[in-house]
Write a protein that holds these residues in place. Structure first.
Motif, PDB file in Angstrom:
ATOM      1  N   LYS A 140      35.649  33.685  40.593  1.00 34.59           N
ATOM      2  CA  LYS A 140      35.964  33.516  39.438  1.00 34.59           C
ATOM      3  C   LYS A 140      37.614  33.592  39.111  1.00 34.59           C
ATOM      4  O   LYS A 140      38.176  32.678  38.512  1.00 34.59           O
ATOM      5  CB  LYS A 140      35.361  34.343  38.313  1.00 34.59           C
ATOM      6  CG  LYS A 140      34.001  34.228  37.903  1.00 34.59           C
ATOM      7  CD  LYS A 140      33.106  35.241  37.259  1.00 34.59           C
ATOM      8  CE  LYS A 140      31.765  35.186  37.158  1.00 34.59           C
ATOM      9  NZ  LYS A 140      30.897  36.243  36.185  1.00 34.59           N
ATOM     10  N   LEU A 141      38.043  34.566  39.793  1.00 33.54           N
ATOM     11  CA  LEU A 141      39.566  34.829  39.670  1.00 33.54           C
ATOM     12  C   LEU A 141      40.072  33.650  40.561  1.00 33.54           C
ATOM     13  O   LEU A 141      41.273  33.238  39.901  1.00 33.54           O
ATOM     14  CB  LEU A 141      39.753  36.038  40.255  1.00 33.54           C
ATOM     15  CG  LEU A 141      39.566  37.111  39.747  1.00 33.54           C
ATOM     16  CD1 LEU A 141      39.682  38.402  40.336  1.00 33.54           C
ATOM     17  CD2 LEU A 141      39.928  37.363  38.070  1.00 33.54           C
ATOM     18  N   GLU A 142      39.724  32.882  41.512  1.00 34.26           N
ATOM     19  CA  GLU A 142      40.338  32.016  42.253  1.00 34.26           C
ATOM     20  C   GLU A 142      40.158  30.549  41.572  1.00 34.26           C
ATOM     21  O   GLU A 142      41.093  29.734  41.544  1.00 34.26           O
ATOM     22  CB  GLU A 142      39.642  31.878  43.509  1.00 34.26           C
ATOM     23  CG  GLU A 142      40.165  32.835  44.831  1.00 34.26           C
ATOM     24  CD  GLU A 142      39.139  32.877  46.011  1.00 34.26           C
ATOM     25  OE1 GLU A 142      39.657  33.457  46.827  1.00 34.26           O
ATOM     26  OE2 GLU A 142      38.315  32.027  45.912  1.00 34.26           O
ATOM     27  N   GLN A 143      39.212  30.543  40.540  1.00 33.38           N
ATOM     28  CA  GLN A 143      39.221  29.642  39.700  1.00 33.38           C
ATOM     29  C   GLN A 143      39.963  29.576  38.221  1.00 33.38           C
ATOM     30  O   GLN A 143      39.684  28.832  37.437  1.00 33.38           O
ATOM     31  CB  GLN A 143      37.659  29.213  39.603  1.00 33.38           C
ATOM     32  CG  GLN A 143      36.820  28.982  40.812  1.00 33.38           C
ATOM     33  CD  GLN A 143      35.293  28.824  40.494  1.00 33.38           C
ATOM     34  OE1 GLN A 143      34.853  29.023  39.146  1.00 33.38           O
ATOM     35  NE2 GLN A 143      34.515  28.518  41.384  1.00 33.38           N
ATOM     36  N   GLY A 144      40.747  30.583  38.397  1.00 31.42           N
ATOM     37  CA  GLY A 144      41.590  30.551  37.306  1.00 31.42           C
ATOM     38  C   GLY A 144      41.137  31.799  36.133  1.00 31.42           C
ATOM     39  O   GLY A 144      41.971  31.847  35.195  1.00 31.42           O
ATOM     40  N   GLY A 145      40.100  32.579  36.533  1.00 33.24           N
ATOM     41  CA  GLY A 145      39.634  33.639  35.590  1.00 33.24           C
ATOM     42  C   GLY A 145      40.961  34.717  35.654  1.00 33.24           C
ATOM     43  O   GLY A 145      41.730  34.816  36.461  1.00 33.24           O
ATOM     44  N   LYS A 146      41.097  35.700  34.625  1.00 40.54           N
ATOM     45  CA  LYS A 146      41.829  36.658  34.497  1.00 40.54           C
ATOM     46  C   LYS A 146      41.085  38.018  34.877  1.00 40.54           C
ATOM     47  O   LYS A 146      40.060  38.238  34.329  1.00 40.54           O
ATOM     48  CB  LYS A 146      42.459  36.991  32.943  1.00 40.54           C
ATOM     49  CG  LYS A 146      43.118  35.477  32.415  1.00 40.54           C
ATOM     50  CD  LYS A 146      44.292  35.231  33.182  1.00 40.54           C
ATOM     51  CE  LYS A 146      45.002  34.035  32.783  1.00 40.54           C
ATOM     52  NZ  LYS A 146      46.280  33.672  33.750  1.00 40.54           N
ATOM     53  N   LYS A 172      51.267  36.157  47.316  1.00 41.12           N
ATOM     54  CA  LYS A 172      51.691  36.489  45.970  1.00 41.12           C
ATOM     55  C   LYS A 172      50.731  35.762  45.025  1.00 41.12           C
ATOM     56  O   LYS A 172      50.429  34.457  45.197  1.00 41.12           O
ATOM     57  CB  LYS A 172      52.977  36.359  45.594  1.00 41.12           C
ATOM     58  CG  LYS A 172      53.365  36.900  44.194  1.00 41.12           C
ATOM     59  CD  LYS A 172      54.996  36.668  43.989  1.00 41.12           C
ATOM     60  CE  LYS A 172      55.130  37.029  42.662  1.00 41.12           C
ATOM     61  NZ  LYS A 172      56.824  36.951  42.413  1.00 41.12           N
ATOM     62  N   GLU A 173      50.017  36.432  43.866  1.00 39.27           N
ATOM     63  CA  GLU A 173      49.162  35.782  43.184  1.00 39.27           C
ATOM     64  C   GLU A 173      47.765  35.562  43.603  1.00 39.27           C
ATOM     65  O   GLU A 173      46.969  34.835  43.016  1.00 39.27           O
ATOM     66  CB  GLU A 173      49.556  34.270  42.409  1.00 39.27           C
ATOM     67  CG  GLU A 173      50.929  34.620  41.533  1.00 39.27           C
ATOM     68  CD  GLU A 173      50.758  35.708  40.489  1.00 39.27           C
ATOM     69  OE1 GLU A 173      49.728  35.849  39.962  1.00 39.27           O
ATOM     70  OE2 GLU A 173      51.685  36.336  40.172  1.00 39.27           O
ATOM     71  N   GLY A 174      47.632  35.818  44.797  1.00 39.94           N
ATOM     72  CA  GLY A 174      46.338  35.661  45.708  1.00 39.94           C
ATOM     73  C   GLY A 174      45.464  36.699  45.309  1.00 39.94           C
ATOM     74  O   GLY A 174      45.691  37.654  44.754  1.00 39.94           O
ATOM     75  N   VAL A 175      44.225  36.426  45.533  1.00 40.83           N
ATOM     76  CA  VAL A 175      42.912  37.405  45.254  1.00 40.83           C
ATOM     77  C   VAL A 175      42.335  38.007  46.500  1.00 40.83           C
ATOM     78  O   VAL A 175      42.275  37.098  47.295  1.00 40.83           O
ATOM     79  CB  VAL A 175      41.935  36.762  44.362  1.00 40.83           C
ATOM     80  CG1 VAL A 175      40.768  37.802  43.797  1.00 40.83           C
ATOM     81  CG2 VAL A 175      42.665  36.273  42.963  1.00 40.83           C
ATOM     82  N   GLY A 176      42.037  39.199  46.577  1.00 38.02           N
ATOM     83  CA  GLY A 176      41.238  39.587  47.645  1.00 38.02           C
ATOM     84  C   GLY A 176      40.217  40.944  47.227  1.00 38.02           C
ATOM     85  O   GLY A 176      40.086  41.240  45.938  1.00 38.02           O
ATOM     86  N   GLN A 177      39.582  41.417  48.039  1.00 36.92           N
ATOM     87  CA  GLN A 177      38.792  42.473  47.888  1.00 36.92           C
ATOM     88  C   GLN A 177      38.361  43.226  49.024  1.00 36.92           C
ATOM     89  O   GLN A 177      39.027  42.773  50.382  1.00 36.92           O
ATOM     90  CB  GLN A 177      37.056  41.975  47.554  1.00 36.92           C
ATOM     91  CG  GLN A 177      36.731  40.910  48.788  1.00 36.92           C
ATOM     92  CD  GLN A 177      35.102  40.788  48.585  1.00 36.92           C
ATOM     93  OE1 GLN A 177      34.333  41.444  48.586  1.00 36.92           O
ATOM     94  NE2 GLN A 177      34.888  39.466  48.441  1.00 36.92           N
TER      95      GLN A 177
END
Length: 633
Positions: free
Chosen positions: A509-515, A555-560
């Motif tokens: 969801k975050l990679e698709q533009g979610g906050k 930067k601005e990337g998402v991870g877990q």
């Protein structure tokens, strides 16, 4: 522990640190390869380097000592299996071969060291100094005996070590880390990241229903190895160390007072003075200069007239004992601040001495040092007692007495551990509490058997004897024995599986533009922030897995990443990446430069010795090596 050691040695800096921990005397030799294999030697020879043969018994002694050293420094014994998995066996072998190659090269070059210089180095070694701060022959004998050396063998070994260091120092002279490399490493180490994150825990996993008997039984069947009862051993041991035997309260004030007087100068802070001197070839010239000072000329003017550099005149703020010329020292410490002496006869001529700032000395008080001095004296006396008890214990053991029987006869206290596994835990899962920290008796016991007469373990300046009294073999437990543990592990696995799936959904969801804030609000969670993250750093409440993942994310990337300790999952976004400017004059950069210089030095010397080995020939008895390191068990 093995995973930690592997992680620590994953980069050049970690390798340098691990080499130090493992007691490598000259350089870390782990990067060298030894291609030749044994041929043409007897079983008593483990390796041959040029004309030097390394006996199997000598290597066994060295390898055992190094294994124990690592165990003591990590606070946990290192088994032979772990040592081989980490490559420690090859490192020790390569070190011994490298030292032999350097010895061969020293002989080829005709290098030698006088007996006087060798003895000077030994006399100045702090390990051999007694309570009065001077070389103590009795302590010297005790220490080298504990190391397994006789006097002549130890002196010969120290001469060889000194010659090796001379060669190594010559090879590495003039090495300087490139500035480009320093700056690149600094930027890599000091890069900082900021993240925002949420933590998913058991509350986000939802309700986990109680598993059915069939589900639990199936899970147990698939994971039986996790619940298997380990092998347990019953052991007894007795320790004889200076710390156990020495009682500082038994030392009289009279004895402690005598030692205090002998050490008074070293315990206190001597008076120090700012001292300048100008040396003249004759007394007449010195006196003429003294008259000019009385007439108004300054000390600095006289120095400039004689074209003297400041370093030729200024001795700095210095103690009397640090001034090599006794006459100059006496003159400097008889003046008042700002005074200039009369011409003083020194070793190199006639000097005028001037004194500036005076820093008063501090006289030590006996009361402040009494307890420590008594402990030192007690430990010194205890070392002699340890040697006596060691001989008596060995006599009893040689006569067939068990550890418990020998301890009782000598008035010592033996410790019995009814059941302990390889990790040092009891059947209830709790650590054994009556084994001193750093003592690897458990590891040694699991490498022994019932009825075996074991060699004593060197520990804390003394010895430990042990017996294996019983062995309870490892076995499979049935479900009824471990039902609670099985259900708890099944529940944890269910939570982990659900959290992993939920984290994957959030990342998509975050990679698709979610906050992240919106997603956190829907889950009833609070977005947290962490700034100033570094690759080698740590942050309270944030596991290392998250920091590592953050430095793999742009930067601005998402991870877990999983938080295994809390059975939780963390989803994050990298909000900022900064690289501080490089300050080559900072303390951190100086340390980095020192570490890099050490690494480059090790590499240079390693290449040199690799060439030596190929020139003089190196052969290994692989069968003997496997026997010593347990590879053929």
């Amino acid at each position: 522990m093995l995973r930690g050691m592997r992680k620590a040695s994953s980069n050049w800096l970690g390798k340098a640190i691990m080499a130090t921990v493992m007691g490598i005397l000259i350089v870390s030799f782990g990067i060298w390869g030894i291609a030749d294999i044994f041929r043409g030697f007897g079983q008593s020879t483990l390796a041959k380097v040029g004309h030097t043969e390394i006996s199997t018994d000598l290597f066994r002694q060295i390898y055992t000592e190094r294994l124990q050293q690592v165990g003591r420094q990590f606070g946990r014994p290192l088994t032979m299996d772990q040592a081989r998995a980490f490559g420690f066996d090859r490192q020790v072998l390569q070190q011994v071969i490298a030292e032999a190659a350097l010895d061969e090269e020293a002989r080829r070059l005709g290098l030698n060291q006088s007996n006087d210089e060798t003895m000077r180095l030994i006399f100045s070694d702090p390990n051999f100094k007694g309570v009065n701060g001077a070389f103590d022959p009795a302590r010297f004998q005790t220490v080298i005996r504990q190391m397994g050396y006789g006097e002549q063998r130890f002196i010969a070994e120290q001469r060889r070590v000194s010659l090796r260091r001379q060669i190594a120092g010559t090879i590495a002279a003039g090495l300087e880390p490139p500035r480009v490399l320093l700056e690149a490493l600094a930027r890599y180490q000091n890069e900082q990241r900021t993240i925002e994150y949420i933590k998913l825990d058991a509350a986000q996993a939802g309700t986990i229903e109680t598993p059915s008997p069939e589900t639990l039984a199936s899970y147990f069947d698939d994971h039986k190895a996790l619940f298997r009862a380990p092998e347990y051993r019953k052991i007894s041991f007795v320790a004889i160390t200076p710390e156990d035997i020495g009682k500082w309260s038994e030392v009289s004030d009279e004895d402690a007072g005598k030692a205090f007087e002998q050490r008074r100068d070293k315990l206190g802070t001597p008076e120090r003075r700012q001292v300048w001197q100008i040396v003249f070839p004759t007394a007449e010239e010195a006196m003429t200069a003294r008259h000019r000072i009385e007439s108004g000329a300054s000390f600095d003017d006289l120095a400039k007239e004689r074209n003297l550099d400041p370093s030729d005149v200024d001795l700095g703020i210095i103690a009397k004992s640090a001034i090599a010329d006794p006459g100059i020292a006496d003159a400097a410490f008889s003046l008042q601040s700002g005074e200039v002496s009369q011409p003083e006869k020194g070793r190199f001529g006639y000097a005028l001495v001037k004194v500036g700032k005076i820093e008063p000395g501090v006289t030590p008080a006996y009361e402040n040092y009494a307890a420590q001095i008594k402990r030192d004296i007690a430990n010194e006396r205890a070392r002699t007692k340890v040697a006596e008890l060691r001989d008596k214990m060995e006599d009893e053991r040689g006569g067939g007495a068990s550890v418990i029987e020998a301890a009782q006869k000598l008035g010592l206290t033996a410790v019995t551990v009814d059941a302990v596994d390889r990790s040092g835990r009891q059947p209830n899962g709790q650590p054994v509490t009556n084994i001193p920290r750093g003592l690897d008796v458990v590891s040694q016991a699991f490498n022994s058997d019932i009825g075996v007469d074991n060699d004593p373990i060197q520990f804390n300046g003394g010895y430990v004897w042990y017996d294996v009294l019983g062995i309870t073999p490892s076995r499979e437990r049935n479900l009824d024995e471990v039902k609670e543990q099985v259900e708890a592990k099944w529940r944890d696995d269910q939570i982990t599986s659900r959290l992993r799936a939920k984290a994957n959904d959030l990342v998509q969801k975050l990679e698709q533009g979610g906050k992240l804030a919106d997603e956190a609000a829907q889950l009833g969670l609070t977005v947290q922030n962490a700034s100033g993250l570094k690759r080698e750093g740590s942050v309270p409440g944030l596991p290392a897995t998250v920091i590592s993942a953050a430095f793999r994310t742009a930067k601005e990337g998402v991870g877990q990443a999983a938080d295994a300790a809390a059975n939780a999952w963390i989803v994050f976004r990298v909000t900022d990446v900064t690289v501080p400017p490089v300050d080559l004059a900072s303390d951190d950069m100086k340390k980095l430069k020192e570490n890099l210089h050490r690494g480059l030095t090790d590499e240079q010397i390693a290449e040199y010795i690799t060439k030596l080995e190929s020139e003089i020939g190196t052969n290994i008895n692989q069968t003997a090596f496997a026997q010593v390191t347990g590879a053929n068990n």
